[in-house]
Design a protein around this motif. Structure first.
Motif, mmCIF file in Angstrom:
data_model
loop_
_atom_site.group_PDB
_atom_site.id
_atom_site.type_symbol
_atom_site.label_atom_id
_atom_site.label_comp_id
_atom_site.label_asym_id
_atom_site.label_seq_id
_atom_site.Cartn_x
_atom_site.Cartn_y
_atom_site.Cartn_z
ATOM 1 N N SER A 132 0.849 -1.179 0.000
ATOM 2 C CA SER A 132 0.000 0.000 0.000
ATOM 3 C C SER A 132 0.891 1.237 0.000
ATOM 4 O O SER A 132 2.097 1.167 0.262
ATOM 5 C CB SER A 132 -0.893 0.006 1.241
ATOM 6 N N GLU A 133 0.305 2.385 -0.252
ATOM 7 C CA GLU A 133 1.090 3.615 -0.316
ATOM 8 C C GLU A 133 1.790 3.899 1.012
ATOM 9 O O GLU A 133 2.960 4.271 1.051
ATOM 10 C CB GLU A 133 0.192 4.786 -0.704
ATOM 11 N N SER A 134 1.064 3.709 2.125
ATOM 12 C CA SER A 134 1.656 3.996 3.440
ATOM 13 C C SER A 134 2.764 3.014 3.771
ATOM 14 O O SER A 134 3.804 3.377 4.318
ATOM 15 C CB SER A 134 0.577 3.945 4.525
ATOM 16 N N MET A 135 2.558 1.726 3.399
ATOM 17 C CA MET A 135 3.580 0.739 3.693
ATOM 18 C C MET A 135 4.807 0.907 2.814
ATOM 19 O O MET A 135 5.936 0.691 3.255
ATOM 20 C CB MET A 135 3.000 -0.667 3.518
ATOM 21 N N ARG A 136 4.584 1.335 1.584
ATOM 22 C CA ARG A 136 5.706 1.602 0.688
ATOM 23 C C ARG A 136 6.526 2.777 1.195
ATOM 24 O O ARG A 136 7.764 2.758 1.162
ATOM 25 C CB ARG A 136 5.178 1.889 -0.721
ATOM 26 N N ALA A 137 5.832 3.791 1.713
ATOM 27 C CA ALA A 137 6.537 4.954 2.268
ATOM 28 C C ALA A 137 7.348 4.558 3.499
ATOM 29 O O ALA A 137 8.480 5.023 3.696
ATOM 30 C CB ALA A 137 5.540 6.050 2.620
ATOM 31 N N GLU A 138 6.792 3.671 4.327
ATOM 32 C CA GLU A 138 7.507 3.218 5.524
ATOM 33 C C GLU A 138 8.736 2.401 5.144
ATOM 34 O O GLU A 138 9.814 2.550 5.733
ATOM 35 C CB GLU A 138 6.563 2.389 6.407
ATOM 36 N N TRP A 139 8.581 1.535 4.141
ATOM 37 C CA TRP A 139 9.709 0.722 3.680
ATOM 38 C C TRP A 139 10.822 1.618 3.137
ATOM 39 O O TRP A 139 12.003 1.423 3.446
ATOM 40 C CB TRP A 139 9.223 -0.251 2.609
ATOM 41 N N MET A 140 10.447 2.619 2.343
ATOM 42 C CA MET A 140 11.436 3.548 1.797
ATOM 43 C C MET A 140 12.098 4.372 2.897
ATOM 44 O O MET A 140 13.287 4.711 2.802
ATOM 45 C CB MET A 140 10.785 4.473 0.774
ATOM 46 N N ALA A 141 11.341 4.696 3.948
ATOM 47 C CA ALA A 141 11.916 5.447 5.064
ATOM 48 C C ALA A 141 13.045 4.662 5.716
ATOM 49 O O ALA A 141 14.085 5.222 6.087
ATOM 50 C CB ALA A 141 10.837 5.789 6.093
#
Length: 403
Positions: free
Chosen positions: A13-22
């Motif tokens: 998901s968008e939020s999980m992808r952002a967390e992974w990239m963080a």
């Protein structure tokens, strides 16, 4: 960039992808901050799992932003700022990544891969590996982590491989790697102040190390055979069906171990579960060239899932309505378009982030985001842990979506 946990952006998901990239960017910046720019080349997908585990277990007493900071523009993000992971988790991941990269570099030198077959290049690589060993040990000592366990495992690996032959158990060859990753996973519980998690995380780490070693051997099997390089599967004469069984057992063992881990909250443990319970299975499928999605849509009314089904994290999130369509973009002329294309290339946006075609305005995916997986089977789901109810009607895992 190396590593076996490489989630496809279409499954997150968008939020999980952002967390992974963080976490990925946080690891890269922690390497730069403690060890210099060149150390950023040690950034890898598997190392960020350490950062994820520390954060997943740590209470956020200072708010949601306690584990984040805003990083400046970076060419690999298309010259954009970003929220990135910080703190002890990122630093431990950096320490472990340096030691992993050092071991991998020595392995390539021993095999004489590419330019490393030349003596001057091999000598330089050995010096870099030794430097990274010392740098990783310094950071580890600051965090109370004894990197001697990892260094000893790397040194023992060469001896274990030298004694291996037809009939040798693959588990005897993967043991040093298992020991190293178990120590790294276990120390995340120490940093997070949850000593009760240490034993199950060490078990998960041990099996993760086994998977990393075996999948690397399977993926390199043809190349090693062509180049005459050492490969544990070929040397021991182990059948690929047996290797697959060992990998599947390891994935199942990781899931069982995660059930015993007490994360700070279900939300904080979500990404750790996705990476270790679901993406590991997909990594096995990818290495063996089998299908990587077991979702079956159509069991519920209208081809969906039964009403009221939910996983351990509660009902699936309600998605907001889609954004209105963007107005048509004005076409650029030849000179203006060429200038914008040059800017996209010079800032790496065309490689590393989504962009709009300078001439027709259409949105394009970054070249680096071009995945080789079949994401069509997961339409309407994204990933098991963002719509946990889909797991009640598919065989994507046997863990009940305890994410």
């Amino acid at each position: 960039m190396f590593g076996i946990v490489r989630p496809c952006r279409h499954r997150l998901s968008e939020s999980m992808r952002a967390e992974w990239m963080a976490h990925l960017c946080g690891l890269c910046l922690a390497l730069r901050g403690d060890h210099g720019q060149f150390a950023r080349t040690a950034t890898n997908y598997d190392g960020l799992v350490i950062s994820v585990l520390v954060e997943a277990q740590s209470p956020r007493t200072e708010g949601a932003n306690a584990w984040r900071r805003t990083a400046g523009p970076c060419p690999l993000r298309g010259m954009r700022t970003a929220s990135v992971a910080r703190g002890e988790g990122a630093r431990l991941a950096a320490s472990v990544s340096l030691l992993l990269a050092s071991a991998k570099m020595r392995d390539h030198v021993a095999d004489g891969d590419g330019l490393l077959a030349r003596r001057p290049v091999a000598a330089a690589a050995r010096r870099v590996a030794a430097k990274w060993d010392r740098a990783g040990a310094r950071t580890g000592a600051d965090l109370g982590f004894d990197t001697a366990v990892l260094v000893d495992a790397v040194e023992r690996q060469a001896g274990v491989e030298a004694l291996a032959g037809p009939g040798t158990s693959l588990l005897a060859i993967t043991e040093p790697t298992e020991t190293a990753t178990a120590a790294a996973f276990g120390h995340t519980a120490v940093l997070a102040g949850r000593p009760a998690n240490r034993a199950p995380l060490e078990e998960a780490g041990r099996l993760f190390g086994r998977l990393a070693h075996l999948l690397d051997a399977v993926e390199d099997l043809a190349e090693d055979a062509a180049g005459g390089a050492w490969n544990p599967v070929a040397v021991t004469g182990t059948d690929l069906a047996e290797v697959r069984r060992l990998c599947d057992d390891a994935v199942h063992g990781v899931r069982l171990a995660l059930r015993e881990v007490d994360f700070a909250s279900k939300g904080q443990g979500r990404l750790a579960h996705v990476l270790l319970a679901h993406e590991l299975e997909r990594a096995v499928d990818r290495a063996f060239g089998t299908a990587d999605c077991g979702h079956r849509h159509g069991d519920g009314p209208g081809g969906g899932v039964p009403h009221g089904a939910q996983g351990a994290f509660g009902p699936p999130p309600v998605m907001p309505p889609g954004a209105p369509p963007e107005p048509p973009r004005r076409r650029r002329g030849l000179v203006h378009g060429c200038a914008v294309w040059a800017g996209l290339f010079c800032t790496c946006q065309i490689c590393c982030t989504d962009y709009h075609d300078p001439w027709n305005g259409k949105k394009r995916e970054a070249w680096c985001d071009d995945c080789d997986c079949d994401c069509s089977g997961c339409d309407g789901c994204g990933d098991c842990c963002n719509c946990c109810d889909c797991c009640s009607n598919c065989d994507c895992c046997d863990c009940g979506c305890d994410c």
